[in-house]
Design an enzyme around this catalytic site. Structure first.
Site, PDB file in Angstrom:
ATOM      1  CD  GLU A 164      15.353 -12.284 -12.697  1.00 25.23           C
ATOM      2  OE1 GLU A 164      15.170 -12.719 -11.543  1.00 25.23           O
ATOM      3  OE2 GLU A 164      14.801 -11.262 -13.121  1.00 25.23           O
ATOM      4  CD1 TRP A 198      -0.342  -5.951  -4.090  1.00 24.25           C
ATOM      5  CD2 TRP A 198       0.089  -6.738  -2.046  1.00 24.25           C
ATOM      6  NE1 TRP A 198       0.127  -7.240  -4.223  1.00 24.25           N
ATOM      7  CE2 TRP A 198       0.402  -7.744  -2.979  1.00 24.25           C
ATOM      8  CE3 TRP A 198       0.283  -7.002  -0.685  1.00 24.25           C
ATOM      9  CZ2 TRP A 198       0.893  -8.991  -2.605  1.00 24.25           C
ATOM     10  CZ3 TRP A 198       0.770  -8.237  -0.312  1.00 24.25           C
ATOM     11  CH2 TRP A 198       1.073  -9.222  -1.271  1.00 24.25           C
ATOM     12  CD  GLU A 215       7.832 -10.735 -11.683  1.00 27.68           C
ATOM     13  OE1 GLU A 215       7.845  -9.741 -10.995  1.00 27.68           O
ATOM     14  OE2 GLU A 215       8.848 -11.138 -12.297  1.00 27.68           O
ATOM     15  CB  CYS A 258      -0.938   0.047   1.197  1.00 29.96           C
ATOM     16  SG  CYS A 258      -1.735  -1.506   1.564  1.00 29.96           S
ATOM     17  CG  ASN A 305       2.485   0.428   3.954  1.00 35.89           C
ATOM     18  OD1 ASN A 305       2.310  -0.734   3.608  1.00 35.89           O
ATOM     19  ND2 ASN A 305       3.639   1.040   3.807  1.00 35.89           N
ATOM     20  N   GLY A 306       1.142  -1.834   6.222  1.00 34.50           N
ATOM     21  CA  GLY A 306       1.826  -2.720   7.169  1.00 34.50           C
ATOM     22  C   GLY A 306       0.899  -3.834   7.594  1.00 34.50           C
ATOM     23  CG  HIS A 339      19.202 -35.334  -7.878  1.00 39.07           C
ATOM     24  ND1 HIS A 339      19.695 -36.525  -7.391  1.00 39.07           N
ATOM     25  CD2 HIS A 339      20.230 -34.711  -8.482  1.00 39.07           C
ATOM     26  CE1 HIS A 339      20.992 -36.602  -7.682  1.00 39.07           C
ATOM     27  NE2 HIS A 339      21.339 -35.513  -8.347  1.00 39.07           N
ATOM     28  CE  LYS A 357       9.884  -2.108  -9.999  1.00 35.67           C
ATOM     29  NZ  LYS A 357      10.464  -3.304 -10.622  1.00 35.67           N
ATOM     30  CE  LYS A 400      11.402 -10.704 -14.007  1.00 39.09           C
ATOM     31  NZ  LYS A 400      12.436 -10.260 -13.132  1.00 39.09           N
ATOM     32  NE  ARG A 414       4.451   2.230  -0.565  1.00 38.72           N
ATOM     33  CZ  ARG A 414       5.612   2.221   0.067  1.00 38.72           C
ATOM     34  NH1 ARG A 414       6.682   2.677  -0.536  1.00 38.72           N
ATOM     35  NH2 ARG A 414       5.705   1.763   1.281  1.00 38.72           N
TER      36      ARG A 414
HETATM   37  C1  F6R Z   1      10.594  -9.687  -9.785  1.00 37.82           C
HETATM   38  C2  F6R Z   1      10.716  -8.598  -8.828  1.00 37.82           C
HETATM   39  C3  F6R Z   1      10.742  -8.941  -7.391  1.00 37.82           C
HETATM   40  C4  F6R Z   1      11.721  -8.017  -6.646  1.00 37.82           C
HETATM   41  C5  F6R Z   1      11.628  -8.268  -5.133  1.00 37.82           C
HETATM   42  C6  F6R Z   1      12.651  -7.446  -4.375  1.00 37.82           C
HETATM   43  O1  F6R Z   1      10.577  -9.218 -11.096  1.00 37.82           O
HETATM   44  O2  F6R Z   1      10.779  -7.447  -9.190  1.00 37.82           O
HETATM   45  O3  F6R Z   1      11.039 -10.271  -7.174  1.00 37.82           O
HETATM   46  O4  F6R Z   1      13.008  -8.263  -7.110  1.00 37.82           O
HETATM   47  O5  F6R Z   1      10.348  -7.936  -4.698  1.00 37.82           O
HETATM   48  O6  F6R Z   1      12.460  -6.079  -4.592  1.00 37.82           O
HETATM   49  P1  F6R Z   1      13.595  -5.057  -4.274  1.00 37.82           P
HETATM   50  O7  F6R Z   1      14.723  -5.320  -5.190  1.00 37.82           O
HETATM   51  O8  F6R Z   1      12.970  -3.711  -4.515  1.00 37.82           O
HETATM   52  O9  F6R Z   1      13.988  -5.247  -2.833  1.00 37.82           O
END
Ligand code: F6R
Length: 608
Positions: A481, A75, A488, A2, A99-100, A504, A603, A485, A27
């Site tokens: 990674e 969120w 996600e 949030c 927020n929290g 395994h 994000k 991606k 957020r």
């Molecule tokens: C995936 C992604 C997340 C962030 C994770 C950490 O594409 O963006 O997995 O990498 O939430 O975020 P930061 O780097 O902002 O601590």
């Protein structure tokens, strides 16, 4: 997670609140709402499900005005994203945004229900509004009421409260979640981050844990949790309020993928000399500090964690320093043993990830030699908490799926690994690594040419339900990674594995419908990866090999080879991740998902 924004001004502030919320939408974007104190000292609340633009529409057809108010973009943590769970939450004369996570909300809820309070949402946050109302007595002033309520709350919060009979102030409090107060000329603002403030003012005060403040148009009074006044001078941000556009690209993610070359150009210009790394790029006197390091402990989440796993390969290959990489949400709760001369490194694009922030706080009270952070957002919480910091200078990353932040982290980590190698001198490779980094812009240009192949491959992936990505050595974290991606933004189930782990367990998943991607830069592990991929072919799996090894691999219906540009050993992870990002992007285009704001995500993950 949030985002919180608020303002107290001499003029109507609805537009400011909406503008602030737009900047905080990264957020969370499940629902939005705001409360204003009207001329007649009534709290007017408007809420909606969906994004801030929906709230803006609602507001344009309503007559709600006010000079003091709070706003929120959500969120969902407790309770699904619907109208009744949207913030603000009201009780009696109070309206709050939060927020929290309130850890003792169930307990408090039972007590408050017994006292006759009626709950209208499934959130933990509503408890705060009723708790405030339950603390009202004739003798207590507003500050005392808020202090009494805070005393009963357990958990993390950034909180903003308005009271209908106090039309000129907002009370804010923080514990474990960021909240900043922006001091403007004719108004005072509150926000979850600096970006939401900078178009209004550069002068700000970050609330520390267990602090609260009464914010009015011309004044900010800070208090500790006992109600004792504190004084602290405001800071001046160096950031500017440039808005970020898509620059002709269809999505921020696409723009950010193609920006990676410019970011590397910038690193070459700003951090590298002709043959070596410039001095102290990790902060004043960092080179001296790094010379004494015997162990490195990385802590991060998600994509940032994947970057740290690659650094582990680099550091142990280049020096005799032992290195551990760990997920922040695990680190923060476990018992740790810290050998002498250990460097703690937090990696975070946003610098606001709750688990990483808590980890840094834990590290600060442990036996580490120093705390270094690698962040993209200047003046973020993690940067402020660290002894040393490296700013990635990647520019704002808007797309939820991280791309350019990952490569910027990798460059920072390659520079860190090289700097650390100076003291243990296992190899003297600084010239070689600097040389390889300088070849990257041209190699990336060639790598971007693979986009057309990735579009073809994406078409073959779009109807798949599962995918495996395999790699060995530093390509293993790239496989992780790549899988992150793909899942996600395309919602296809994908897993990354160390190729040797296939037999395994995961091999049981392989059948004729399962695409398996092998990442195979030309190095000493090629034969091992090839033999793992033969195991897939023997089970009729579809194999895609990304390699720059000149070998006589025969293409056939079941094996596709994507020829990568030749590149140096150390920079290979930075090159091989690019087609993985492009592949995910184009699968998502085929699947018509919301690429920049995928479902259920945000994000910046500001709750645990
Ligand atoms: C995936 C992604 C997340 C962030 C994770 C950490 O594409 O963006 O997995 O990498 O939430 O975020 P930061 O780097 O902002 O601590």
């Amino acid at each position: 997670m949030c985002g919180i924004f608020g303002a107290v001004s001499s003029v109507d502030i609805q537009k400011d609140l909406i503008e602030g919320l737009f900047k905080l939408e990264y957020r969370g974007y499940d629902s939005a709402g705001l409360s204003l104190i009207s001329k007649s000292s009534k709290i007017k609340r408007i809420r909606c499900t969906g994004k801030v633009k929906e709230l803006k529409k609602l507001l344009s057809t309503s007559k709600v005005t006010g000079k003091c108010g709070i706003a929120h973009t959500r969120w969902a943590t407790h309770g699904i994203p619907n109208l009744r769970n949207s913030h603000p939450h009201n009780s009696g004369p109070f309206s709050i945004v939060h927020n929290g996570i309130i850890e003792n909300s169930d307990e408090l809820k039972l007590i408050l229900i017994k006292k006759g309070f009626k709950f209208t949402s499934d959130t933990d946050s509503e408890v705060i509004a009723h708790l405030l109302a339950s603390c009202v007595t004739k003798k207590k002033g507003l500050l005392e009421i808020v202090l009494a309520a805070l005393d009963k709350l357990k958990g993390s919060f950034a909180l903003a409260v308005i009271h209908q009979d106090n039309p000129d102030s907002i009370i804010v409090a923080s514990n474990g979640s960021p909240l900043l107060i922006g001091i403007g000329k004719s108004a005072t603002y509150i926000a979850s981050d600096i970006h939401a403030l900078i178009s209004k003012t550069k002068k700000y005060i970050p609330l520390e844990d267990n602090e609260l403040a009464i914010v009015s148009r011309n004044n900010v009074s800070l208090y500790n949790q006992k109600g004792k006044k504190i004084t602290r001078s405001p800071l001046i941000t160096k950031q500017s309020s440039k808005t970020v556009s898509k620059n002709g690209f269809k999505h921020y993610m696409q723009k950010e993928i193609f920006e990676q070359k410019d970011i590397i150009d910038r690193v070459i210009k700003d951090r590298l000399g002709s043959k070596t790394i410039l001095p102290n790029i990790f902060g004043p006197k960092s080179d001296v500090m790094l010379k004494s390091i015997k162990h490195v402990h990385f802590v991060a989440c998600g994509t940032s964690y994947n970057a740290s796993l690659i650094a582990k390969y680099w550091i142990e290959e280049l020096s005799d320093i032992m290195c551990t990489a760990e997920i922040a949400s695990e680190y923060r709760y476990r018992t740790i043993n810290v050998p002498n001369d250990t460097l703690f490194v937090a990696i975070s694009q946003s610098g606001e990830t709750a688990d990483t922030i808590y980890s840094v706080k834990k590290a600060k009270s442990s036996n580490y030699k120093s705390i270094l952070s690698i962040c993209n957002v200047p003046e973020s919480t993690i940067t402020r908490l660290s002894d040393y910091s490296y700013l990635m200078q990647a520019g704002p990353e808007i797309s939820v799926a991280s791309t350019k932040a990952f490569t910027s982290q990798l460059i920072a980590l390659l520079l860190l690994s090289t700097t650390l190698s100076r003291s243990s001198a296992k190899y003297s490779v600084e010239y070689e690594i600097v040389k390889q980094i300088k070849t990257l812009p041209k190699i990336l240009d060639k790598t971007f040419e693979l986009e057309k192949d990735m579009k073809i491959m994406a078409k073959q992936f779009k109807n798949k339900h599962h995918t495996l990505f395999l790699g060995r050595g530093a390509s293993y974290p790239i496989a992780l990674e790549a899988a992150l991606k793909l899942k996600e933004i395309s919602y296809i189930h994908a897993e990354g594995y160390a190729a040797g782990e296939l037999k395994h367990g995961p091999l049981a998943l392989v059948d004729k419908d399962m695409p398996v991607v092998g990442l195979m830069p030309d190095n000493n592990l090629v034969n091992q990866v090839l033999s793992n991929l033969s195991e897939v072919k023997a089970r009729h799996g579809l194999v895609y090999i990304f390699t720059n090894k000149k070998m006589k691999l025969k293409k056939n219906d079941k094996t596709k080879i994507i020829t990568m540009p030749a590149c140096g050993h150390y920079i290979a992870p930075l090159v091989y991740v690019i087609p993985m990002q492009l592949l995910s992007y184009h699968v998502a285009i085929f699947k018509k998902t919301n690429i920049d704001q995928p479902r259920n995500l945000a994000k910046s993950v500001t709750v645990e």
